[in-house]
Design a protein around this motif. Structure first.
Motif, PDB file in Angstrom:
ATOM      1  N   ALA A 141       0.847  -1.187   0.000  1.00 53.66           N
ATOM      2  CA  ALA A 141       0.000   0.000   0.000  1.00 53.66           C
ATOM      3  C   ALA A 141       0.880   1.234   0.000  1.00 53.66           C
ATOM      4  N   ASN A 142       0.666   2.076  -0.954  1.00 54.49           N
ATOM      5  CA  ASN A 142       1.400   3.335  -0.974  1.00 54.49           C
ATOM      6  C   ASN A 142       0.422   4.424  -1.378  1.00 54.49           C
ATOM      7  N   TRP A 143      -0.478   4.697  -0.423  1.00 55.49           N
ATOM      8  CA  TRP A 143      -1.540   5.642  -0.741  1.00 55.49           C
ATOM      9  C   TRP A 143      -0.965   7.004  -1.015  1.00 55.49           C
ATOM     10  N   PRO A 144      -1.458   7.651  -2.035  1.00 57.24           N
ATOM     11  CA  PRO A 144      -1.071   9.061  -2.173  1.00 57.24           C
ATOM     12  C   PRO A 144      -1.696   9.841  -1.026  1.00 57.24           C
ATOM     13  N   ALA A 145      -0.875  10.689  -0.397  1.00 58.11           N
ATOM     14  CA  ALA A 145      -1.388  11.435   0.752  1.00 58.11           C
ATOM     15  C   ALA A 145      -2.536  12.341   0.314  1.00 58.11           C
ATOM     16  N   LEU A 146      -2.365  12.979  -0.786  1.00 54.59           N
ATOM     17  CA  LEU A 146      -3.393  13.873  -1.316  1.00 54.59           C
ATOM     18  C   LEU A 146      -3.399  13.709  -2.830  1.00 54.59           C
ATOM     19  N   PRO A 147      -4.461  14.123  -3.501  1.00 53.87           N
ATOM     20  CA  PRO A 147      -4.435  14.024  -4.968  1.00 53.87           C
ATOM     21  C   PRO A 147      -3.238  14.792  -5.523  1.00 53.87           C
ATOM     22  N   PRO A 148      -2.675  14.341  -6.637  1.00 54.82           N
ATOM     23  CA  PRO A 148      -1.539  15.067  -7.223  1.00 54.82           C
ATOM     24  C   PRO A 148      -1.926  16.512  -7.501  1.00 54.82           C
ATOM     25  N   GLN A 149      -0.927  17.356  -7.612  1.00 58.56           N
ATOM     26  CA  GLN A 149      -1.196  18.777  -7.878  1.00 58.56           C
ATOM     27  C   GLN A 149      -1.879  18.936  -9.230  1.00 58.56           C
ATOM     28  N   HIS A 150      -2.533  20.036  -9.395  1.00 56.19           N
ATOM     29  CA  HIS A 150      -3.220  20.395 -10.644  1.00 56.19           C
ATOM     30  C   HIS A 150      -4.389  19.473 -10.953  1.00 56.19           C
ATOM     31  N   ILE A 151      -4.804  18.687  -9.975  1.00 58.86           N
ATOM     32  CA  ILE A 151      -5.986  17.860 -10.183  1.00 58.86           C
ATOM     33  C   ILE A 151      -7.192  18.651  -9.690  1.00 58.86           C
ATOM     34  N   ILE A 152      -8.197  18.754 -10.529  1.00 56.33           N
ATOM     35  CA  ILE A 152      -9.389  19.528 -10.166  1.00 56.33           C
ATOM     36  C   ILE A 152     -10.557  18.569 -10.002  1.00 56.33           C
ATOM     37  N   ALA A 153     -11.313  18.748  -8.944  1.00 59.65           N
ATOM     38  CA  ALA A 153     -12.444  17.868  -8.694  1.00 59.65           C
ATOM     39  C   ALA A 153     -13.458  17.970  -9.820  1.00 59.65           C
ATOM     40  N   HIS A 154     -14.054  16.847 -10.150  1.00 60.16           N
ATOM     41  CA  HIS A 154     -15.085  16.801 -11.179  1.00 60.16           C
ATOM     42  C   HIS A 154     -16.307  17.574 -10.695  1.00 60.16           C
ATOM     43  N   ASP A 155     -16.713  18.537 -11.496  1.00 57.80           N
ATOM     44  CA  ASP A 155     -17.873  19.333 -11.088  1.00 57.80           C
ATOM     45  C   ASP A 155     -19.141  18.503 -11.157  1.00 57.80           C
ATOM     46  N   GLU A 156     -19.996  18.776 -10.206  1.00 56.45           N
ATOM     47  CA  GLU A 156     -21.307  18.125 -10.271  1.00 56.45           C
ATOM     48  C   GLU A 156     -22.118  18.772 -11.373  1.00 56.45           C
ATOM     49  N   LYS A 157     -22.881  17.945 -12.060  1.00 58.37           N
ATOM     50  CA  LYS A 157     -23.801  18.535 -13.036  1.00 58.37           C
ATOM     51  C   LYS A 157     -25.035  19.024 -12.284  1.00 58.37           C
ATOM     52  N   PRO A 158     -25.407  20.282 -12.494  1.00 53.23           N
ATOM     53  CA  PRO A 158     -26.627  20.737 -11.829  1.00 53.23           C
ATOM     54  C   PRO A 158     -27.834  20.013 -12.426  1.00 53.23           C
ATOM     55  N   VAL A 159     -28.787  19.687 -11.585  1.00 56.17           N
ATOM     56  CA  VAL A 159     -29.980  19.027 -12.098  1.00 56.17           C
ATOM     57  C   VAL A 159     -31.145  20.005 -12.037  1.00 56.17           C
ATOM     58  N   ALA A 160     -32.088  19.819 -12.927  1.00 54.80           N
ATOM     59  CA  ALA A 160     -33.285  20.651 -12.907  1.00 54.80           C
ATOM     60  C   ALA A 160     -34.055  20.362 -11.622  1.00 54.80           C
ATOM     61  N   VAL A 161     -34.648  21.380 -11.050  1.00 53.12           N
ATOM     62  CA  VAL A 161     -35.439  21.184  -9.834  1.00 53.12           C
ATOM     63  C   VAL A 161     -36.639  20.311 -10.186  1.00 53.12           C
ATOM     64  N   PRO A 162     -36.769  19.167  -9.543  1.00 57.13           N
ATOM     65  CA  PRO A 162     -37.853  18.259  -9.943  1.00 57.13           C
ATOM     66  C   PRO A 162     -39.206  18.769  -9.450  1.00 57.13           C
ATOM     67  N   PRO A 163     -40.275  18.444 -10.174  1.00 60.93           N
ATOM     68  CA  PRO A 163     -41.614  18.816  -9.695  1.00 60.93           C
ATOM     69  C   PRO A 163     -41.943  18.022  -8.428  1.00 60.93           C
ATOM     70  N   VAL A 164     -42.701  18.647  -7.531  1.00 67.18           N
ATOM     71  CA  VAL A 164     -43.037  17.971  -6.279  1.00 67.18           C
ATOM     72  C   VAL A 164     -44.145  16.953  -6.534  1.00 67.18           C
ATOM     73  N   THR A 165     -43.815  15.717  -6.287  1.00 72.55           N
ATOM     74  CA  THR A 165     -44.794  14.638  -6.409  1.00 72.55           C
ATOM     75  C   THR A 165     -44.779  13.850  -5.118  1.00 72.55           C
ATOM     76  N   MET A 166     -45.741  12.961  -4.957  1.00 75.97           N
ATOM     77  CA  MET A 166     -45.762  12.119  -3.759  1.00 75.97           C
ATOM     78  C   MET A 166     -44.508  11.248  -3.715  1.00 75.97           C
ATOM     79  N   ALA A 167     -44.097  10.758  -4.888  1.00 77.10           N
ATOM     80  CA  ALA A 167     -42.907   9.895  -4.937  1.00 77.10           C
ATOM     81  C   ALA A 167     -41.670  10.663  -4.480  1.00 77.10           C
ATOM     82  N   LEU A 168     -41.577  11.932  -4.895  1.00 78.17           N
ATOM     83  CA  LEU A 168     -40.429  12.750  -4.496  1.00 78.17           C
ATOM     84  C   LEU A 168     -40.424  12.952  -2.984  1.00 78.17           C
TER      85      LEU A 168
END
Lengths: 216, 169
Positions: free
Chosen positions: B39-66
């Motif tokens: 095991a040789n875990w990297p302590a932190l992600p390598p430099q210049h690595i940028i986290a993958h952005d979350e894709k924004p989702v459309a606000v869902p309509p309010v339903t009973m299932a939601l």
């Protein structure tokens, strides 16, 4: 001088007996070892970097399994929580506890804790948590009374015969979907029968023991 | 003939004994190191690595299932501190975690939906981010459920459909 002395017969008899005994012992070993707990590692409770207690977190505090094992419903792997999850509470609670020093160290150094795996399957078994959850198999069916374990132990043999016992006859192991994560669930008079649940979940045992279900 | 059988059986036995049972194959599983690797875990992600952005989702309509999904997710991830009714006195708070505000205070009743979504995503005060545990769709479901909780606090028995009133008494 005679080649065979007066005691030659005795030596021969003892040697033959020992050989016969040895062979018998080996045969018994071959037969017994696979069903011994030593081999299946049933009740195996490995030492962990932190003595994490499911009993405390699940039965004591009432945390849902999915609070930490976030991918159990959607993935093959249930997911071991990142240290961020532990620190969600432990940044405020038990902040100086000796027991949790490895957790704080892990966060400070950015190094994941290395837990010791308790449930290991051979590489030729393609087990998937999500399908079992989706079909109403509760956590405790395989993980035993996990909500009452102060230290996590292996609760079953994980032998193929054990897997098949349920794949051939799933009905007694099914429960309503909203009870899958309840470690203390027990069948009551109102619970739909296993047969009804099997129909509801579209479970067909006649194909569940096909080789390709678990081996690919 | 007998001898040949014996030889076949014996060589088969030797061949089978030499087989690995294939429990360890050169494939990678989650959390597993390659066989024999250190095991040789990297302590932190390598430099210049940028986290993958979350894709924004459309606000869902309010339903009973939601709402039902929101209730389920709320009970898993929020209730330990905020309690199942949202008054901020959950089990973890009883064990010493700083008490979060109740959802029923005026500030949170008036807060926009986006506020709750952002708090789940980024955390707030002592609360850590839940972005890795609660997906974007589920965050909106939880927001809808929090709104339902808030509405329920001022509900009158007249607001309940007549055929459901029995279940509350």
């Amino acid at each position: 001088m005679a080649i065979f002395g007066p005691r030659a017969n005795l030596f021969m008899n003892v040697a033959l007996l020992a050989a016969a005994g040895g062979v018998t012992f080996l045969l018994i070993l071959i037969w017994v070892v696979p069903v011994m707990g030593y081999n299946s590692q049933e009740r195996y409770t490995p030492r962990q970097p932190v003595p994490f207690s499911h009993k405390h977190h699940v039965s004591g505090l009432g945390l849902d399994c999915r609070y930490c094992h976030t991918t159990v419903e959607i993935s093959q792997n249930a997911g071991i929580p990142p240290i961020h999850t532990c620190m969600t509470c432990h940044s405020q609670i038990w902040t100086n506890a000796e027991m949790l020093a490895p957790v704080r160290q892990s966060l400070a150094e950015g190094k994941p804790l290395r837990w010791t795996r308790v449930y290991t399957l051979p590489d030729y078994v393609y087990f998937d948590h999500s399908i079992h959850i989706a079909k109403g198999v509760g956590c405790t069916e395989c993980h035993g009374p996990i909500g009452d374990m102060p230290l996590t132990r292996k609760a079953t043999t994980l032998y193929m015969s054990w897997c098949l016992s349920c794949h051939r006859d799933p009905a007694p192991h099914l429960r309503p979907k909203d009870q899958v994560f309840n470690p203390h669930w027990q069948r009551t008079a109102d619970t739909p029968s296993g047969k009804e649940l099997m129909a509801e979940y579209h479970i067909h045992p006649e194909t569940l023991s096909d080789c390709g279900v678990c081996h690919r | 003939m007998k001898l040949r059988h014996a030889i076949t059986v014996a060589s088969l036995a030797v061949a089978l004994a030499a087989c690995d049972n294939m429990a360890n194959q050169p494939k990678r599983l989650p959390y597993e190191l390659p066989y024999g690797a250190q095991a040789n875990w990297p302590a932190l992600p390598p430099q210049h690595i940028i986290a993958h952005d979350e894709k924004p989702v459309a606000v869902p309509p309010v339903t009973m299932a939601l709402l039902e999904r929101g209730q389920q997710r709320f009970d898993i991830y929020c209730a330990p501190c905020h309690s199942k009714i949202g008054d901020g006195r959950g089990m973890i708070v009883q064990r010493g975690f700083p008490q979060p505000p109740s959802y029923y205070i005026a500030r949170l009743r008036d807060a926009p939906n986006q506020h709750f979504y952002d708090v789940i995503t980024h955390g707030y005060g002592a609360m850590y981010s839940y972005a890795d545990r609660v997906g974007a769709e589920d965050r909106w479901a939880i927001v809808a459920y929090i709104r339902a909780l808030q509405a329920s606090a001022s509900a009158q028995i007249a607001d309940v459909p007549p055929d459901k009133r029995q279940t509350l008494q």
